[in-house]
Design an enzyme around this catalytic site. Structure first.
Site, PDB file in Angstrom:
ATOM      1  N   ASP A  32      17.056   4.589  -0.815  1.00 44.81           N
ATOM      2  CA  ASP A  32      16.373   5.851  -0.463  1.00 44.81           C
ATOM      3  C   ASP A  32      15.104   5.496   0.313  1.00 44.81           C
ATOM      4  O   ASP A  32      14.265   4.737  -0.162  1.00 44.81           O
ATOM      5  CB  ASP A  32      16.016   6.593  -1.758  1.00 44.81           C
ATOM      6  CG  ASP A  32      15.424   7.970  -1.506  1.00 44.81           C
ATOM      7  OD1 ASP A  32      15.834   8.916  -2.174  1.00 44.81           O
ATOM      8  OD2 ASP A  32      14.505   8.086  -0.655  1.00 44.81           O
ATOM      9  N   ASP A 126      18.402  10.454   3.934  1.00 49.15           N
ATOM     10  CA  ASP A 126      17.751   9.152   3.741  1.00 49.15           C
ATOM     11  C   ASP A 126      18.230   8.421   2.498  1.00 49.15           C
ATOM     12  O   ASP A 126      17.582   7.500   2.044  1.00 49.15           O
ATOM     13  CB  ASP A 126      16.228   9.330   3.684  1.00 49.15           C
ATOM     14  CG  ASP A 126      15.738   9.851   2.343  1.00 49.15           C
ATOM     15  OD1 ASP A 126      16.503  10.569   1.664  1.00 49.15           O
ATOM     16  OD2 ASP A 126      14.599   9.524   1.975  1.00 49.15           O
ATOM     17  N   GLU A 127      19.357   8.848   1.926  1.00 52.53           N
ATOM     18  CA  GLU A 127      19.780   8.132   0.718  1.00 52.53           C
ATOM     19  C   GLU A 127      21.288   7.962   0.654  1.00 52.53           C
ATOM     20  O   GLU A 127      22.045   8.793   1.141  1.00 52.53           O
ATOM     21  CB  GLU A 127      19.253   8.803  -0.549  1.00 52.53           C
ATOM     22  CG  GLU A 127      19.693  10.198  -0.748  1.00 52.53           C
ATOM     23  CD  GLU A 127      19.191  10.769  -2.079  1.00 52.53           C
ATOM     24  OE1 GLU A 127      19.392  10.122  -3.125  1.00 52.53           O
ATOM     25  OE2 GLU A 127      18.624  11.876  -2.053  1.00 52.53           O
TER      26      GLU A 127
HETATM   27  P1  TTP Z   1      13.199  12.497  -0.463  1.00 57.72           P
HETATM   28  O1  TTP Z   1      13.911  11.182  -0.391  1.00 57.72           O
HETATM   29  O2  TTP Z   1      13.294  13.274  -1.716  1.00 57.72           O
HETATM   30  O3  TTP Z   1      11.647  12.273  -0.222  1.00 57.72           O
HETATM   31  P2  TTP Z   1      10.907  11.305   0.770  1.00 57.72           P
HETATM   32  O4  TTP Z   1      11.846  10.370   1.440  1.00 57.72           O
HETATM   33  O5  TTP Z   1      10.053  12.105   1.674  1.00 57.72           O
HETATM   34  O6  TTP Z   1       9.926  10.520  -0.195  1.00 57.72           O
HETATM   35  P3  TTP Z   1      10.284   9.407  -1.279  1.00 57.72           P
HETATM   36  O7  TTP Z   1      11.766   9.196  -1.233  1.00 57.72           O
HETATM   37  O8  TTP Z   1       9.515   8.206  -0.858  1.00 57.72           O
HETATM   38  O9  TTP Z   1       9.772   9.971  -2.557  1.00 57.72           O
HETATM   39  O10 TTP Z   1      13.660  13.425   0.713  1.00 57.72           O
HETATM   40  C1  TTP Z   1      14.031  12.927   2.000  1.00 57.72           C
HETATM   41  C2  TTP Z   1      13.568  13.879   3.070  1.00 57.72           C
HETATM   42  O11 TTP Z   1      14.120  15.162   2.831  1.00 57.72           O
HETATM   43  C3  TTP Z   1      12.070  14.069   3.097  1.00 57.72           C
HETATM   44  O12 TTP Z   1      11.404  13.099   3.874  1.00 57.72           O
HETATM   45  C4  TTP Z   1      11.928  15.454   3.658  1.00 57.72           C
HETATM   46  C5  TTP Z   1      13.178  16.172   3.223  1.00 57.72           C
HETATM   47  N1  TTP Z   1      12.861  17.081   2.093  1.00 57.72           N
HETATM   48  C6  TTP Z   1      12.632  18.435   2.363  1.00 57.72           C
HETATM   49  O13 TTP Z   1      12.719  18.869   3.501  1.00 57.72           O
HETATM   50  N2  TTP Z   1      12.325  19.258   1.310  1.00 57.72           N
HETATM   51  C7  TTP Z   1      12.223  18.814   0.018  1.00 57.72           C
HETATM   52  O14 TTP Z   1      11.939  19.602  -0.897  1.00 57.72           O
HETATM   53  C8  TTP Z   1      12.452  17.419  -0.242  1.00 57.72           C
HETATM   54  C9  TTP Z   1      12.316  16.889  -1.645  1.00 57.72           C
HETATM   55  C10 TTP Z   1      12.756  16.592   0.826  1.00 57.72           C
HETATM   56 MG    MG Z   2      13.278   9.348   0.320  1.00 57.71          MG
END
Ligand code: TTP
Ligand code: MG
Length: 383
Positions: A32, A126-127
């Site tokens: 992720d 992203d995961e």
């Molecule tokens: P995440 O992987 O949940 O968050 P992140 O990559 O920004 O941060 P980290 O993993 O380091 O905690 O989500 C991936 C992307 O999805 C994030 O960059 C933006 C988008 N997203 C939204 O648009 N709304 C949301 O509520 C969430 C949680 C994420």
């Molecule tokens: Mg992320």
């Protein structure tokens, strides 16, 4: 191709003694990216590195998609109203989201992952889960993948490796950013024993609240709870599954394309609501949250539906199918509000919900859920 790939052992086990133990115990990875949208933005605006940066829309109802770790120190987080984020961190740099670009970077990242590993289940932009069971050295393979992803995209990811998807998912989240956490099932149980049950995907806030009233406040409590008690309270399937999850037992396979059918948000009000304006506000808020999550998973659906449960528990749903799939908050909100107005609840409302169904993803295969469960809503297939 690279040497990790070349080093795959066909008849894993017999020849590699120690390796076989490692491979079977560490069969699954979850990767992720850290602060994905922000990281992508910083790669084209390196002058902003080290600053609090927030990616958020601009309308009055805009929400934060993500925040850099510098901004998170001020309490700014995903799904928070952008106005609140500005108050918490006025010095932050706010950037508008650029979904098309994020999808493109995501595709590049996943192509690299797939060049190393045959079975990859992409569960968001992203995961992804990776099946490592054929790999000679899962840790080395993951290090190599991270290096290749970083070289091609400048993205930093966190990784969890374990015997199943549940362990891998929780492990990848445990030491963000740039985490690299390898755990057996037993180690995961020990490490997260004191954590709240909601840490585990599939245990949502409502279930966690019910567990709390039963005095089951940690994963240790839940893992040790008599199965009969959980079955009585939650039914045979859910009851047993809760206990299994608390023990980090999971046998879901890394599958290349899973179908997530729909995602929804719904709220049971503290008191029944008759005021149409309050109902509209609640619907707007839920539609916004739902669309943020759909966007995060790159999910788009054609059918928008509302669910209304009246004070006598009678429940109606109303749905409309669009010409093209969408995850656009404005469109989903507009249609949901129109459906509510057409139905015009004849009595006070106990529960209100919004759903987008017929989901598919653009560019990446459809997949699962967000970390920590699906906080407010329901996603049809957990982990
Ligand atoms: P995440 O992987 O949940 O968050 P992140 O990559 O920004 O941060 P980290 O993993 O380091 O905690 O989500 C991936 C992307 O999805 C994030 O960059 C933006 C988008 N997203 C939204 O648009 N709304 C949301 O509520 C969430 C949680 C994420
Ligand atoms: Mg992320």
């Amino acid at each position: 191709m690279n040497d990790v790939l070349v080093a795959r052992c066909a008849g894993r086990g017999a020849r590699f003694g120690q390796m076989s133990v490692e491979s079977s115990e560490l069969s699954t990875a979850h990767v992720d990216c850290d602060a994905f949208y922000v990281s992508v933005e910083l790669n084209r605006r390196p002058e902003l590195r080290g600053l609090p940066v927030v990616v958020a829309g601009s309308g009055p109802r805009a929400v934060v998609t993500t925040a850099s770790y510098e901004a998170r120190r001020f309490g700014v987080g995903s799904a928070m109203p952008a106005a609140r984020a500005r108050r918490l961190c006025p010095q932050a740099v706010f950037l508008p989201p650029d979904g098309a670009h994020y999808r493109e970077v995501s595709q590049r990242m996943m192509e690299i992952v797939r060049s190393h590993v045959d079975r990859v289940e992409v569960v968001g932009l992203d995961e992804a889960y990776l099946d490592l069971s054929d790999l000679y050295s899962p840790r080395a393979a993951m290090r190599r993948i991270l290096a290749d992803v970083a070289a091609a995209t400048e993205l930093v990811c966190s990784v969890g490796i374990g015997p199943n998807k549940l362990v891998a998912k929780v492990a990848s989240d445990a030491e963000k950013p740039a985490g690299f956490v390898v755990l057996t099932r037993e180690q995961a149980c020990a490490r997260f024993a004191g954590a709240a049950p909601g840490l585990v995907p599939g245990i949502g806030p409502k279930t966690a609240a019910r567990l709390d009233t039963m005095g089951l406040r940690t994963l240790r409590d839940l893992a040790r709870a008599p199965e009969q008690l959980l079955v009585e309270r939650f039914g045979p399937n859910h009851g047993r599954e809760l206990r299994r999850r608390a023990r980090f037992e999971h046998d879901g396979e890394v599958s290349e394309a899973r179908k997530v059918v729909s995602e929804s948000r719904e709220t049971t009000f503290d008191e029944d609501i008759g005021d149409p304006a309050r109902l509209r506000d609640a619907l707007r808020e839920m539609a916004g949250q739902l669309c943020a999550s759909l966007a995060a998973h790159d999910h788009h659906g054609r059918t928008i539906a509302i669910k209304v449960r009246l004070d006598d528990f009678s429940t109606v749903t109303r749905a409309r199918t669009m010409a093209a799939p969408t995850c656009d908050a404005e469109q989903v909100t507009r249609v949901a509000l129109a459906l509510l107005e057409e139905y015009s609840p004849p009595q006070p409302v106990r529960l209100l919900g919004v759903r987008v169904a017929g989901l598919a993803s653009r560019g990446v295969p459809t997949g699962g859920k967000r970390r920590g469960g699906d906080p407010a809503g329901q996603l049809e297939l957990p982990v």
